[in-house]
Motif scaffolding. Structure first.
Motif, PDB file in Angstrom:
ATOM      1  N   GLU A  41      71.200  50.197  91.269  1.00  0.00           N
ATOM      2  CA  GLU A  41      70.332  51.363  91.372  1.00  0.00           C
ATOM      3  C   GLU A  41      69.612  51.684  90.076  1.00  0.00           C
ATOM      4  O   GLU A  41      68.538  52.296  90.101  1.00  0.00           O
ATOM      5  N   TYR A  42      70.186  51.263  88.924  1.00  0.00           N
ATOM      6  CA  TYR A  42      69.595  51.681  87.652  1.00  0.00           C
ATOM      7  C   TYR A  42      69.305  50.513  86.708  1.00  0.00           C
ATOM      8  O   TYR A  42      68.941  50.731  85.557  1.00  0.00           O
ATOM      9  N   GLY A  43      69.426  49.282  87.198  1.00  0.00           N
ATOM     10  CA  GLY A  43      69.029  48.112  86.419  1.00  0.00           C
ATOM     11  C   GLY A  43      69.830  47.887  85.162  1.00  0.00           C
ATOM     12  O   GLY A  43      69.317  47.314  84.187  1.00  0.00           O
TER      13      GLY A  43
ATOM     14  N   ALA B  46      65.744  45.713  76.286  1.00  0.00           N
ATOM     15  CA  ALA B  46      65.100  45.015  77.409  1.00  0.00           C
ATOM     16  C   ALA B  46      65.516  45.552  78.766  1.00  0.00           C
ATOM     17  O   ALA B  46      64.989  45.121  79.791  1.00  0.00           O
ATOM     18  N   VAL B  47      66.481  46.469  78.817  1.00  0.00           N
ATOM     19  CA  VAL B  47      66.960  47.007  80.093  1.00  0.00           C
ATOM     20  C   VAL B  47      67.066  48.523  79.980  1.00  0.00           C
ATOM     21  O   VAL B  47      67.148  49.073  78.878  1.00  0.00           O
ATOM     22  N   PRO B  48      67.085  49.220  81.117  1.00  0.00           N
ATOM     23  CA  PRO B  48      67.173  50.687  81.046  1.00  0.00           C
ATOM     24  C   PRO B  48      68.497  51.179  80.472  1.00  0.00           C
ATOM     25  O   PRO B  48      68.525  52.152  79.723  1.00  0.00           O
ATOM     26  N   TRP B  49      69.602  50.520  80.840  1.00  0.00           N
ATOM     27  CA  TRP B  49      70.919  51.023  80.441  1.00  0.00           C
ATOM     28  C   TRP B  49      71.880  49.869  80.188  1.00  0.00           C
ATOM     29  O   TRP B  49      71.759  48.797  80.795  1.00  0.00           O
ATOM     30  N   LEU B  50      72.847  50.109  79.302  1.00  0.00           N
ATOM     31  CA  LEU B  50      74.031  49.279  79.165  1.00  0.00           C
ATOM     32  C   LEU B  50      75.224  50.103  79.627  1.00  0.00           C
ATOM     33  O   LEU B  50      75.390  51.252  79.196  1.00  0.00           O
TER      34      LEU B  50
END
Length: 797
Positions: A64-66, A204-208
């Motif tokens: 849902e959040y990448g 490079a991504v919205p979240w870790l």
């Protein structure tokens, strides 16, 4: 396929809506928002559904959040293993942490080398770095385990002095302080690399999202590390779009987390409400009220049991039978006797894969592993299938009490299976080396577990004796061995085994003490034979040496030699202890005894040469090192050592040749690259020196010592501003790097900044009063201030 299957299973997920909504809502708040939470803590007792919820949170984060995600559980027995797990899982998602992985591989190799044949050395007084490490540990950052609330009453100076002597000891083995620091404190060295690459991934991504399951076990290991990452830049800057999820049975330690309440969201889990449990049963088509009531009663609305019973609906009319056991209810509606038998047999091993399952069950059930994995009480931990504790415990109890003979036979069969796998992995290894390899030690521990379950009293003495070698292999392996005893005692209901296990777990709690207390227990109470006592004394002697308990170490080696005069490790242990305390004649005498026991051994001659070098007897060191290299011209370590000796004698061209040959033989020999850079700089080859340092930094980035050498290359080339910039970078990585302060002082003096130069020298001397070069430079500046700029910094690197 796995994600699709998990998605279908999660489609039936019920309850925990409040927790899921809180987690989702957090992604809608930017990190700068005061309402945003960086940590979620899921907690509740066993069987309440923590791991189930963790899987759902991980899937939600990805789909849902990448987010990039990683989930760590109790199979990680140290901070480096936790970091390695994160890196492996990110790589599976297409984001490799290459620099970290390379350095981790180096750490594993260097630690193995250090534990196999450590060397010794000494230093005068604690350095800045070790003082900082000691104070940080005493402040609660986990660098001095076991101090806890007594930190304020402990003097950091002795701790720092011990660290320095150990650093010097390892320095004689590796020749490079970077490898020494890596072995001494892998967390301090590896974490900045991990954090740097996490930051690159986070861009490079919205979240870790990093999830830590079974945190009641991970917490004592990871609390100091995670707190440092959240509250300090000392180990690097954690990206702001990182969210941590912790799940465990207990609340977070208030001593570590108490002042972080504003960044932690607590998600306490209780058993399902009546409505939630009924919702799950209804989703499974179970609506008959007598059956629903019986499921609620038997499960206590504990999610794992509700799910187990929901997967096996039935209306046979005997649901209120009070004599039914918990195990009967887990498999109540499974009519196939082969499947029922396979489910019970599958509970015998601690961890399952298809091979283990086949060894546990009869031939008729060998093909049922896929079915077993589909059962709700089977989960994944560390790549292996495991029964939930609340299900496995009664299954084991039922089998043990129903048929003790069948119980013993089944565990014996499993022990023989694991023994076969261990022998196949051994490949002729010495058992001491085998304990250091997962492919050997893993089956060995399971072999002992099943033997202890089958025949506790008969097996215990052998398991205790074998534990000496496990403790010799390092604290992580030793803890797994002790835990194996404790779990076998619990599962077999063998009180003596259980008590031994927990006493040993307690004795191994302080990693820096290694196996000292555990060996004391075995020597005092295990009834060891003479060979066992020799082994325990030798292992304890080496562990005592590692924590600078030199008198105790010599005593252990003395008793080992009394019992076994031909024990090479005991004689060699005496040699390295005497060398550490500056008793070089006694060290040589001990090496004479080793040489008599193993005449002509090259490694003994190398140790003689190293002893002479550190005694300042350089010509004698060469006389001993030369034959070693003549016998094996490809020995790059001996070549590096001889090169260092020739540097001390001023034979620069010969030192350059030895170091160059060492690098030809091993292109990854960073210690030799850095030392050759110094030689090239002395000869005026600035470009060649910088090339060597570029190669060294590519192999091991972010090492303060390499940066310090780079600063000196610029300084001796007259590039003073560049030198100062590099020294600044080195000091940012290690504020206690007194050598860089001394060198920066010389660059400042060359630029006419006498006040800044004096300030750097004052700080260097305050941090390390025994730093003779810095003291001399400070006195020179204070006395006249008009002498030429100081020469090469001969302080410690």
């Amino acid at each position: 396929m796995q994600e699709l299957i998990q998605g279908r299973r999660n489609a039936g997920f019920v309850g925990r809506r409040r927790e899921l909504d809180a987690f989702r809502d957090n992604f809608g708040l930017p990190p700068e928002d005061e309402r945003h939470r960086f940590v979620f803590h899921v907690h509740g007792h066993a069987g309440v559904g923590k791991t189930w919820l963790m899987r759902r949170l991980e899937q939600t984060s990805r789909q849902e959040y990448g987010a990039l995600t990683a989930r760590v559980d109790e199979t990680a027995s140290s901070v480096p293993e936790a970091m390695a797990s994160i890196s492996e899982q990110f790589a599976r998602q297409g984001r490799e942490l290459s620099a970290f992985d390379r350095r981790l591989a180096t750490y594993r190799q260097r630690r193995h080398e250090a534990e196999s044949a450590p060397a010794e050395g000494e230093r005068q007084g604690p350095s800045t770095g070790s003082m900082a490490a000691a104070r940080a540990g005493l402040a609660g950052l986990g660098m001095v385990p076991g101090v806890g609330a007594l930190a304020g009453a402990v003097d950091p100076v002795p701790l720092a002095e011990g660290t320095d002597r150990l650093r010097a000891a390892l320095g004689s083995r590796f020749r490079d302080h970077k490898d020494v620091q890596l072995v001494l404190d892998p967390v301090e060295t590896l974490t900045p690399l991990l954090v740097r690459e996490l930051s690159e991934a986070a861009a490079a991504v919205p979240w870790l999202v990093l999830l830590f399951d079974t945190y009641e076990r991970l917490g004592p290991l990871l609390d100091p590390w995670l707190r440092t990452l959240l509250t300090s830049e000392r180990l690097g800057t954690l990206p702001a779009n990182t969210v941590l999820v912790l799940a465990g049975q207990t609340r977070l330690d208030p001593g570590c987390w108490g002042d972080l309440a504003d960044v932690v969201a607590e998600l306490p889990l209780e058993p399902f409400t009546d409505a939630e449990a009924r919702q799950l049963l209804s989703a499974k088509g179970i609506t008959d009220e007598p059956v629903v009531r019986e499921v609620l009663r038997l499960s206590g609305r504990l999610p794992v049991l509700v799910s187990t019973l929901a997967e096996n609906p039935g209306t046979d009319g005997d649901l209120d039978d009070p004599s039914a056991t918990a195990v009967d209810r887990f498999l109540k509606w499974e009519r196939d006797p082969v499947r029922r038998s396979a489910a019970l047999a599958g509970a015998l091993p601690r961890r399952l894969n298809e091979d283990v399952f086949r060894a546990a069950v009869d031939d008729d059930g060998a093909g049922l592993f896929g079915w077993l994995r589909s059962l709700p009480f089977i989960g994944d931990r560390g790549g292996a299938a495991r029964y939930h504790d609340v299900v496995r415990a009664p299954m084991l109890r039922l089998q043990r009490t129903t048929s003790p003979q069948r119980w013993s036979a089944a565990h014996t069969r499993l022990a023989e299976t694991f023994a076969g796998w261990r022998e196949a992995a051994a490949g002729g290894l010495d058992p001491r080396d085998g304990w250091r390899l997962d492919a050997w030690s893993g089956p060995r521990l399971e072999e002992w577990y099943h033997l202890l379950c089958a025949r506790p009293s008969a097996t215990l003495p052998g398991a205790l004796r074998d534990g000496i070698a496990a403790c010799d292999a390092g604290p992580a392996v030793a803890r797994r061995w002790a835990t194996t005893l404790a779990e076998a005692g619990e599962d077999a209901d063998a009180e003596t085994v259980r008590v031994w296990g927990w006493h040993l777990v307690e004795a191994l709690a302080d990693e820096r003490r290694r196996g000292i207390e555990a060996m004391g227990l075995l020597l005092a109470r295990a009834g060891l034979d003479a060979a066992g006592r020799v082994a325990a004394h030798v292992v304890r002697g080496w562990h005592r040496r590692s924590v600078e308990e030199f008198e105790g170490a010599l005593e252990d080696f003395h008793w080992a030699i009394e019992l076994d005069p031909g024990n090479v490790r005991a004689h060699f242990g005496r040699a390295v202890v005497h060398r550490a305390t500056g008793e070089f004649t006694a060290a040589m005498d001990a090496l004479d005894r080793v040489d008599a026991l193993e005449p002509g051994s090259t490694w003994v001659q190398r140790e003689r040469g190293e002893t002479c070098r550190r005694a300042g007897r350089y010509e004698e060191a060469l006389a001993r090192l030369d034959p070693v290299i003549e016998a094996d011209p490809a020995d790059h370590v001996a070549l590096g050592s001889r090169g260092q000796t020739k540097m001390a004698l001023g034979r620069i061209q010969e030192a350059l040749a030895d170091l160059g040959r060492a690098i030809e033989l091993n292109g990854d020999y960073t210690w030799a690259l850095v030392r050759r850079a110094r030689v090239r700089s002395t000869l005026g080859d600035t470009a060649g020196a910088l090339d060597d340092l570029d190669r060294a930094e590519a192999l091991e980035p972010g090492v303060p010592g390499t940066l310090g050498e780079r600063g000196d290359v610029h300084r001796f080339a007259g590039h003073y501003e560049e030198a100062i910039a590099v020294y600044d970078r080195a000091l940012a990585l290690d504020p206690g790097y007194a050598w860089a302060l001394g060198s920066r002082a010389m660059a400042n003096e060359a630029l006419g900044r006498r006040a800044e130069a004096l300030a750097d020298l004052e700080r260097a001397v305050a941090l390390n009063p025994g730093y003779a070069w810095a003291v001399a430079q400070r006195e020179r500046l204070l006395s006249s201030g008009d002498s030429p700029e100081g020469g090469r910094n001969d302080g410690p690197v």
